[in-house]
Every structure is written in C-alpha cells, then in structure tokens.
Design a protein around this motif. Sequence first.
Motif, PDB file in Angstrom:
ATOM      1  N   THR A  58     -98.136 -11.743  19.471  1.00 50.46           N
ATOM      2  CA  THR A  58     -97.640 -12.924  20.185  1.00 50.46           C
ATOM      3  C   THR A  58     -98.240 -13.037  21.584  1.00 50.46           C
ATOM      4  O   THR A  58     -97.964 -14.003  22.302  1.00 50.46           O
ATOM      5  N   ALA A  59     -99.037 -12.021  21.967  1.00 45.12           N
ATOM      6  CA  ALA A  59     -99.639 -11.979  23.307  1.00 45.12           C
ATOM      7  C   ALA A  59     -98.572 -12.153  24.384  1.00 45.12           C
ATOM      8  O   ALA A  59     -98.712 -12.962  25.318  1.00 45.12           O
ATOM      9  N   SER A  60     -97.496 -11.374  24.247  1.00 46.87           N
ATOM     10  CA  SER A  60     -96.396 -11.485  25.206  1.00 46.87           C
ATOM     11  C   SER A  60     -95.670 -10.151  25.314  1.00 46.87           C
ATOM     12  O   SER A  60     -95.829  -9.249  24.464  1.00 46.87           O
ATOM     13  N   LEU A  61     -94.870 -10.021  26.349  1.00 49.83           N
ATOM     14  CA  LEU A  61     -94.014  -8.853  26.504  1.00 49.83           C
ATOM     15  C   LEU A  61     -92.735  -9.074  25.717  1.00 49.83           C
ATOM     16  O   LEU A  61     -92.118 -10.135  25.814  1.00 49.83           O
ATOM     17  N   VAL A  62     -92.351  -8.089  24.935  1.00 53.37           N
ATOM     18  CA  VAL A  62     -91.136  -8.201  24.128  1.00 53.37           C
ATOM     19  C   VAL A  62     -90.257  -6.992  24.400  1.00 53.37           C
ATOM     20  O   VAL A  62     -90.741  -5.927  24.763  1.00 53.37           O
ATOM     21  N   LYS A  63     -88.954  -7.187  24.196  1.00 56.84           N
ATOM     22  CA  LYS A  63     -88.005  -6.100  24.384  1.00 56.84           C
ATOM     23  C   LYS A  63     -88.189  -5.109  23.251  1.00 56.84           C
ATOM     24  O   LYS A  63     -88.070  -5.455  22.074  1.00 56.84           O
ATOM     25  N   HIS A  64     -88.518  -3.882  23.614  1.00 53.08           N
ATOM     26  CA  HIS A  64     -88.823  -2.877  22.597  1.00 53.08           C
ATOM     27  C   HIS A  64     -87.573  -2.296  21.991  1.00 53.08           C
ATOM     28  O   HIS A  64     -87.456  -2.143  20.771  1.00 53.08           O
ATOM     29  N   SER A  65     -86.605  -1.935  22.810  1.00 52.68           N
ATOM     30  CA  SER A  65     -85.341  -1.366  22.331  1.00 52.68           C
ATOM     31  C   SER A  65     -84.367  -1.374  23.480  1.00 52.68           C
ATOM     32  O   SER A  65     -84.680  -1.754  24.603  1.00 52.68           O
TER      33      SER A  65
END
Length: 407
Positions: free
Chosen positions: A391-398
């Motif tokens: 998604t070429a984005s920062l996502v919440k990992h956990s």
Amino acid sequence: MSDLDLDELRDELADFAQPEKKGGRSAREERIIASFEEIQRFADQHGRAPQHGEERDIFERLYATRLDRLRALEECRSLLAPLDHQGLLAGAENAAAAPAEEMDDDELLAELEGAAGATDITDLRHVRATAEKRAAEEIANRERCEDFPRFKPLFDTVQADIDRGARITQPIRKDAGFLKTDIKAGEFFILGGQIAYVAEVGDRFKAPNGESDARLRVIYSNGTESNLLLRSLQRALYKDETSRRVSEPSAGPLFASESETDDLASGTVYVLRSQSDNSTVAANRDLVHKIGVTGGDVVKRIANAKLDPTFLFADVEIVATYNLFNISRIKLENLIHRIFGPARLDIEIKDRFGNPVIPREWFLVPLFVIDEAVEKIKDGTITGFVYDPKTASLVKHSASPLPGDLA
C-alpha cells in the motif's frame, strides 16, 4: 709552625674540609634526580613527556612545569643527562623557566619540594608549583579515591554509552545560563579530560556573597576525588573550554527544526538518492533511498560516495535531512531500519576486489512516507507502525511496540 705538630695541623684544617657527599651526591642533587625520576615514570605510563594546556590534568601540568625548570638549568641538565634514556631533556632551548642565574637553591628546592620519595602523581601534599596553586583555586586538591572500585563500573558504563552513541555530550557554555543548581548528584561531566561523577551533594549553606552553595564529593575517572564546592565546580567547568555535560542514555525530543538552549545536538538523519546506473536502481530511482544517521557533516559523509560500496559505488544526491537532538543515533537508525525493513532493497554489488557486497541501508520507499515516519517519531506516535510495500504506507503492525522502539 715549628710549635704545631702534625696532629694539631690536621685538626686546624678539618674546619675547612668539604663535607663528604653521601653516595657521591649532595642532598640537592638527590632531590633533583628524584624529581626527574617522577617525570620519567609519567613518561613511561603515557608514552610521552608531560605537556602544558588547560585541557590537561593538573598533575600533568605540574610535571610539565617541573620539566621546564630542569631543562632550563645547566647544572640539572648535566646531572640528569646520563639518566635521560627517554630524551626528556631535549628542547631545553625552548624551556620557559627562569635561567639558572635567576634561581637560587631555595627557589629550586621549592620547585622540587615533595619530589623525593613521592611515587604517585596524585601525591601533591608538599608540592607548591605555580600550576598546582592556580588549579587549586579552581578545584579542591584531589586525592586518591580509596573506594574507587565501587565507582569504576559507572565510569566504564558511561564511556561505553558515549562510544556507541547511547549518551551524548554537550559543551558547557557560560552564556547558555548553566547554573550551580544544574549540578545534581548522579550527574557526569567531562572536566580536564577526565569524566567527573557527582557522587554526593552536601547540605546547602549560605556563601559569603549570600548565594546558596554546597560541598560536593566528585569522583574522577583517573581514580581521584575532590570535595570542592558547587560554585568551584561551576567555575572550573566554565574555565575549561573543553568541558562537557554528559546526557542521560535517552532524554528529550527526538527531532526539532531548531535546537532549544537545553537541547544536546546529536546528529542528522539524511535521505539520499543514488545516481548509480544499476538496472534496478535506474528503474526505480525516485523510490530507492538510502536512510542513515550521522553525527558529522552530511556533505563530508558522502564526499567519496563513488568509491564506497555503501553508496553503491556511485554519486548520490541529498534529498532530505532532519536535525535530531537528545537521542541515541544508533537506536534511532535501528528504529528507522526496522520500520522500513519490509522494503529493504535486495541488491548485490562487487567491490574493487570482486567480492560480493550487500548494502543494508537502501529502501524502496517514497520520500513522503519517510517524512511521515519522521513526523510520527517526532510526536511519539511511531510505536507499532511498520511500512507496508503493497500500500506504500505506514500501517499499525500490532498493539505491541516494535523491538527497539524509542517509546
């Protein structure tokens, strides 16, 4: 003469006889040799002659003053030359001490007082050299720290933290408003080339000028200690142009566009774009970025990029920089690389000897995402985020923070 027998003549002449020298040397000569032997021991321990300079330990400056005196006196040079296996008397023509005709026996002995029998550079109880007197006005006389083994692990830890970037040091600036109240028990400073630890702060009292003061116990990394006053330590830190304050392992904001008075400048995060003609790099030039952290000048850091496999043996372009303060460069760099780990560029190049090299700091990440990551680090919301290449984005990992997060 006829009325004086030989025994009487011998008695008459005995009054004019020179006293026999013990061991072939006078007390004055023994004192000079003993003083020189102390300097020789210093040279053996440090691999060089003692030197002058405000940044030097007061004991080294004392020995440097003594050596100047010995070099300047012809009788001392003649006496000591056969013993000078280290060449310490060389450069006598540059000695700044008073010439022999201007120094009588009392003055010389005053300079060398305490030399005979002294075996440790910290034993200054009877020395009255000018260098020591001047230093003693700024800091209390140091003496051996009898329980130094208790403090040594602290110094070892602090030095290791400084070496790996976990702690940083800040120059002491008088115009920045460094106050006596800024000195607290448990703090570390660098003074006279030694790490100084404030082990104890005594009860406060009113100084003659009406200001609050206190007696300190300060331990130095060379195994000595002193009980100077708060105001004396502050004055010594001001006077020493190389003095520094040692930070805690991590403290304060990570980034700032401008440093505040109390910020400790630590380094720069830089983002580079490669000019390599490698097919992978050329096809993704706007996405391939090297992200690193340096404590020096970025331009100097990349000056020889085309000769360095870290930079893909090619020139690079600086596309973004972020100044950081009060933070461990190593921890920050590790955090950034963990966030963008899923997008690490898988590339292998050959060094000049044909050996394979895999650079580890290049990522396929858009610049705007790097900016976003920096903002999240800046406001403390980076915890748990990771870069998603799909998604070429920062996502919440956990819900749990990433290992090594600077939370």
